[in-house]
Write an enzyme that holds these catalytic residues in place. Sequence first.
Site, mmCIF file in Angstrom:
data_model
loop_
_atom_site.group_PDB
_atom_site.id
_atom_site.type_symbol
_atom_site.label_atom_id
_atom_site.label_comp_id
_atom_site.label_asym_id
_atom_site.label_seq_id
_atom_site.Cartn_x
_atom_site.Cartn_y
_atom_site.Cartn_z
ATOM 1 N N GLU A 235 0.821 -1.211 0.000
ATOM 2 C CA GLU A 235 0.000 0.000 0.000
ATOM 3 C C GLU A 235 0.846 1.247 0.000
ATOM 4 O OE1 GLU A 235 -4.070 -1.029 2.364
ATOM 5 O OE2 GLU A 235 -2.660 0.377 3.204
ATOM 6 N N ASP B 237 -11.405 -9.066 4.156
ATOM 7 C CA ASP B 237 -11.899 -10.404 4.517
ATOM 8 C C ASP B 237 -13.048 -10.207 5.487
ATOM 9 O OD1 ASP B 237 -10.783 -10.773 7.494
ATOM 10 O OD2 ASP B 237 -9.233 -9.781 6.325
HETATM 11 N N1 SAH Z 1 -0.308 -10.016 5.088
HETATM 12 C C1 SAH Z 1 0.395 -10.549 6.211
HETATM 13 C C2 SAH Z 1 -0.351 -10.432 7.523
HETATM 14 C C3 SAH Z 1 -0.751 -9.067 7.829
HETATM 15 S S1 SAH Z 1 -1.223 -8.856 9.489
HETATM 16 C C4 SAH Z 1 0.733 -11.975 5.974
HETATM 17 O O1 SAH Z 1 -0.025 -12.643 5.274
HETATM 18 O O2 SAH Z 1 1.745 -12.390 6.489
HETATM 19 C C5 SAH Z 1 -2.770 -8.355 9.273
HETATM 20 C C6 SAH Z 1 -2.969 -6.935 8.822
HETATM 21 O O3 SAH Z 1 -4.264 -6.842 8.248
HETATM 22 C C7 SAH Z 1 -2.953 -5.956 9.944
HETATM 23 O O4 SAH Z 1 -2.561 -4.691 9.457
HETATM 24 C C8 SAH Z 1 -4.428 -5.910 10.387
HETATM 25 O O5 SAH Z 1 -4.730 -4.617 10.871
HETATM 26 C C9 SAH Z 1 -5.208 -6.201 9.115
HETATM 27 N N2 SAH Z 1 -6.311 -7.173 9.143
HETATM 28 C C10 SAH Z 1 -6.953 -7.581 8.002
HETATM 29 N N3 SAH Z 1 -7.871 -8.525 8.283
HETATM 30 C C11 SAH Z 1 -7.826 -8.721 9.618
HETATM 31 C C12 SAH Z 1 -8.507 -9.625 10.505
HETATM 32 N N4 SAH Z 1 -9.409 -10.511 10.053
HETATM 33 N N5 SAH Z 1 -8.194 -9.583 11.823
HETATM 34 C C13 SAH Z 1 -7.263 -8.709 12.282
HETATM 35 N N6 SAH Z 1 -6.557 -7.869 11.487
HETATM 36 C C14 SAH Z 1 -6.829 -7.854 10.177
#
Ligand code: SAH
Length: 254
Positions: A15, A221
């Site tokens: 982003e 999601d």
């Molecule tokens: N993309 C990374 C993980 C990102 S951590 C990977 O796959 O390794 C998750 C990020 O998405 C954080 O910035 C959080 O704020 C956001 N996020 C998106 N969906 C979420 C969910 N279901 N629960 C908590 N955080 C979520």
Amino acid sequence: MKNRVIGIMGAMPEEIEGVVALLSNCTQTTIGKRTYFSGQINEIETVVVFSRWGKVAAATTVTTLIHKFNITELLFTGVAGAINAELKIGDIVLGKRLIQHDMDARPLMPRFEIPLLSKTYLETDVSYLSIASNAIKALLETKSLHTVIGEQDLIEFNISQPRLFVGDIASGDQFFSKNEQKQHLISQLPNILCVEMEGAAVAQVCYEYKIPFSIIRTISDVADDHAHLDFPSFIKKISSTYAAQIIKNIFSAI
Ligand code: SAH
């Protein structure tokens, strides 16, 4: 009067790439595993950085923006899991109030209250709320969205007419990927629109330093058993485009 410096934090490296591309005269500074990109957007001094994930990481990043880069306001863009059943992937939530869903200092203070602040919810400044909501509405008008995101990608994510929701966002150090987690949160905080891992921490620091903030989240999601599957390709294709476009629209309104 202090010089205006806008801090922009993105919760995804993909982003911030698009937002960094908007900077003119871009220079980089690395502090504590974070790279801060400084420059101007529409002649306004701006610093862009990847927040890193979770409340501690994001709070540390915004504190550095305040102390080292003297920001006077803060914009945060990222993705989130939907909690409210009306929200669909591709919708955007603008935080009106932020709450830390994992804060629990009982019996010293009530559930969710932030110690020493006597506050449970951190509120966004009303004038920022209206600037950000106008900028997001401008993006979501169907025509404008189709000019920045390919038809095929919109079909892939089943995005037809994304909507803007303004309301409460919950943050905590948990990725929601189980239906039970979601139901538990709803039972405690029925008014929550979406869940993420940074917003309320950033809001707390901004509140303490009197920095106006906006927290903007694209639904990636629906915070259920498929949450981890929905989002890597979503971020690449949709949310990074949204972030740059929303920032562009905000800067043309300020
Ligand atoms: N993309 C990374 C993980 C990102 S951590 C990977 O796959 O390794 C998750 C990020 O998405 C954080 O910035 C959080 O704020 C956001 N996020 C998106 N969906 C979420 C969910 N279901 N629960 C908590 N955080 C979520």
